[in-house]
Motif scaffolding. Structure first.
Motif, mmCIF file in Angstrom:
data_model
loop_
_atom_site.group_PDB
_atom_site.id
_atom_site.type_symbol
_atom_site.label_atom_id
_atom_site.label_comp_id
_atom_site.label_asym_id
_atom_site.label_seq_id
_atom_site.Cartn_x
_atom_site.Cartn_y
_atom_site.Cartn_z
ATOM 1 N N ASP A 160 0.829 -1.207 0.000
ATOM 2 C CA ASP A 160 0.000 0.000 0.000
ATOM 3 C C ASP A 160 0.862 1.254 0.000
ATOM 4 O OD1 ASP A 160 -2.295 -1.588 0.167
ATOM 5 O OD2 ASP A 160 -2.394 -1.454 2.351
ATOM 6 N N GLN A 161 1.890 1.252 0.840
ATOM 7 C CA GLN A 161 2.753 2.426 0.953
ATOM 8 C C GLN A 161 3.562 2.653 -0.325
ATOM 9 O OE1 GLN A 161 4.975 2.574 4.704
ATOM 10 N NE2 GLN A 161 3.500 1.145 5.591
ATOM 11 N N GLU A 162 4.104 1.577 -0.873
ATOM 12 C CA GLU A 162 4.912 1.716 -2.090
ATOM 13 C C GLU A 162 4.054 2.189 -3.260
ATOM 14 O OE1 GLU A 162 6.698 -2.093 -2.612
ATOM 15 O OE2 GLU A 162 8.125 -1.835 -0.960
ATOM 16 N N PHE A 163 2.856 1.651 -3.369
ATOM 17 C CA PHE A 163 1.952 2.080 -4.429
ATOM 18 C C PHE A 163 1.605 3.562 -4.267
ATOM 19 C CE2 PHE A 163 -2.447 2.956 -5.688
ATOM 20 C CZ PHE A 163 -2.356 2.708 -7.055
ATOM 21 N N SER A 164 1.340 3.988 -3.039
ATOM 22 C CA SER A 164 0.961 5.379 -2.784
ATOM 23 C C SER A 164 2.085 6.341 -3.142
ATOM 24 C CB SER A 164 0.574 5.555 -1.310
ATOM 25 O OG SER A 164 -0.527 4.749 -0.984
ATOM 26 N N LEU A 165 3.314 5.969 -2.813
ATOM 27 C CA LEU A 165 4.451 6.838 -3.130
ATOM 28 C C LEU A 165 4.653 6.949 -4.637
ATOM 29 C CD1 LEU A 165 6.942 5.736 -0.328
ATOM 30 C CD2 LEU A 165 5.729 7.921 -0.512
ATOM 31 N N ILE B 11 -4.466 14.092 -2.417
ATOM 32 C CA ILE B 11 -4.907 14.534 -1.089
ATOM 33 C C ILE B 11 -4.673 13.457 -0.046
ATOM 34 C CG2 ILE B 11 -6.898 15.270 0.277
ATOM 35 C CD1 ILE B 11 -8.100 16.395 -2.313
ATOM 36 N N ASP B 12 -5.030 12.211 -0.368
ATOM 37 C CA ASP B 12 -4.911 11.144 0.628
ATOM 38 C C ASP B 12 -5.134 9.787 -0.025
ATOM 39 O OD1 ASP B 12 -4.566 9.944 3.127
ATOM 40 O OD2 ASP B 12 -5.884 11.374 4.129
ATOM 41 N N HIS B 13 -4.700 8.765 0.691
ATOM 42 C CA HIS B 13 -5.008 7.378 0.364
ATOM 43 C C HIS B 13 -5.623 6.773 1.619
ATOM 44 C CE1 HIS B 13 -3.460 3.176 -1.151
ATOM 45 N NE2 HIS B 13 -4.740 3.179 -0.851
ATOM 46 N N LEU B 14 -6.831 6.241 1.492
ATOM 47 C CA LEU B 14 -7.571 5.715 2.629
ATOM 48 C C LEU B 14 -7.673 4.196 2.568
ATOM 49 C CD1 LEU B 14 -10.617 8.190 2.591
ATOM 50 C CD2 LEU B 14 -8.401 8.506 3.728
ATOM 51 N N ILE B 15 -7.605 3.581 3.739
ATOM 52 C CA ILE B 15 -7.961 2.173 3.881
ATOM 53 C C ILE B 15 -9.342 2.132 4.509
ATOM 54 C CG2 ILE B 15 -7.479 0.012 5.087
ATOM 55 C CD1 ILE B 15 -5.527 0.514 2.903
ATOM 56 N N VAL B 16 -10.238 1.356 3.923
ATOM 57 C CA VAL B 16 -11.638 1.346 4.346
ATOM 58 C C VAL B 16 -12.038 -0.055 4.804
ATOM 59 C CG1 VAL B 16 -14.013 1.767 3.602
ATOM 60 C CG2 VAL B 16 -12.169 3.172 2.690
ATOM 61 N N THR B 17 -12.745 -0.120 5.923
ATOM 62 C CA THR B 17 -13.363 -1.373 6.366
ATOM 63 C C THR B 17 -14.855 -1.123 6.527
ATOM 64 O OG1 THR B 17 -13.146 -0.953 8.752
ATOM 65 C CG2 THR B 17 -11.253 -1.945 7.632
ATOM 66 N N LYS B 18 -15.572 -2.121 7.003
ATOM 67 C CA LYS B 18 -17.026 -1.974 7.123
ATOM 68 C C LYS B 18 -17.438 -0.988 8.216
ATOM 69 C CE LYS B 18 -17.807 -6.325 7.877
ATOM 70 N NZ LYS B 18 -18.540 -7.593 8.140
ATOM 71 N N LEU C 60 -3.547 7.431 5.174
ATOM 72 C CA LEU C 60 -2.108 7.371 5.024
ATOM 73 C C LEU C 60 -1.484 8.747 5.245
ATOM 74 C CD1 LEU C 60 -0.454 5.116 2.402
ATOM 75 C CD2 LEU C 60 0.561 7.328 2.863
ATOM 76 N N LYS C 61 -2.183 9.797 4.834
ATOM 77 C CA LYS C 61 -1.682 11.159 5.012
ATOM 78 C C LYS C 61 -1.559 11.497 6.500
ATOM 79 C CE LYS C 61 -0.616 15.302 3.385
ATOM 80 N NZ LYS C 61 -1.610 16.033 2.579
ATOM 81 N N SER C 62 -2.575 11.106 7.293
ATOM 82 C CA SER C 62 -2.549 11.438 8.725
ATOM 83 C C SER C 62 -1.426 10.707 9.461
ATOM 84 C CB SER C 62 -3.892 11.104 9.375
ATOM 85 O OG SER C 62 -4.096 9.699 9.425
#
Length: 212
Positions: free
Chosen positions: A174-179, A193-200, A206-208
């Motif tokens: 996830d981190q490598e893809f985002s960079l 702006i951001d990359h989010l991981i989402v669950t139910k 990732l930005k925070s």
């Protein structure tokens, strides 16, 4: 009981019904031992919600094939309604996008990568499911996302994908893809702006975490 529930819908709207009341309307009838509302309460309580297969639903006393099919059809219709909902033309914050995507992809059994494209005023231009499957460098390339951004003249971008296992942690992939995506965005003048991981139930940013 059914008459009272129908009157409640007519007088105050269907949104005023509790979950067990909505389920009771769909099921229609109870048994000699339990009213339809009691039966609905038991189903919701015992299942921890309504995460049930057709066979599991039919295991409840008083639920036959017809009632089970009605319930499953109603749940599927609700799921498709959520999938069809978009943020188009709204001004949004990261939190609003996160909450929207919890409903949209948080409960899906496969990973889905979603891109939300915005203009300089943070109006949503469009949102697209870019990929279904494991998100990593081998399966998803930043160009798949940026091609769409260029076509719609987007200047801001939020990406997100769900973790069906319920984890809010970012993997190394996830981190490598985002960079890589961030570098691609910088080259063509788009702000990631951001990359989010989402669950139910929640999302993480990732930005925070200062990872991009």
């Amino acid at each position: 009981m059914m008459i009272n529930l129908r009157e409640k819908i007519l007088a105050y709207g269907v949104s005023t019904l509790k979950n067990e009341e909505l389920l009771a309307v769909i099921i229609g009838n109870g048994t000699k031992q339990n009213s339809v509302l009691d039966l609905s309460q038991k189903i919701i309580c015992d299942s921890g919600g309504l995460d049930l297969s057709l066979e599991q639903l039919m295991a409840f006393n008083g639920i036959g094939v017809a009632q089970a099919c009605k319930v499953m059809a109603a749940l599927e219709l609700g799921s498709r309604k959520i999938q069809a909902d978009t943020l188009s033309e709204k001004i949004v914050s990261v939190d609003e996008v996160g909450q929207h995507l919890i409903n949209k992809i948080g409960n899906t059994p496969q990973e889905q990568l979603v891109a939300v494209y915005l203009n300089n005023s943070y109006h949503v231009i469009d949102e697209k499911i870019i990929f279904i499957g494991t998100v990593d460098q081998a399966t998803v390339h930043p160009r798949d996302i940026l091609r769409e951004a260029i076509q719609m003249s987007a200047t801001q971008l939020i990406v997100a994908h769900n973790h069906p296992n319920g984890s809010l942690m970012f993997s190394q992939n996830d981190q490598e893809f985002s960079l890589r995506l961030k570098k691609g965005c910088q080259l063509i003048g788009i702000n990631l702006i951001d990359h989010l991981i989402v669950t139910k139930k929640a999302y993480s940013s990732l930005k925070s975490l200062n990872l991009i």
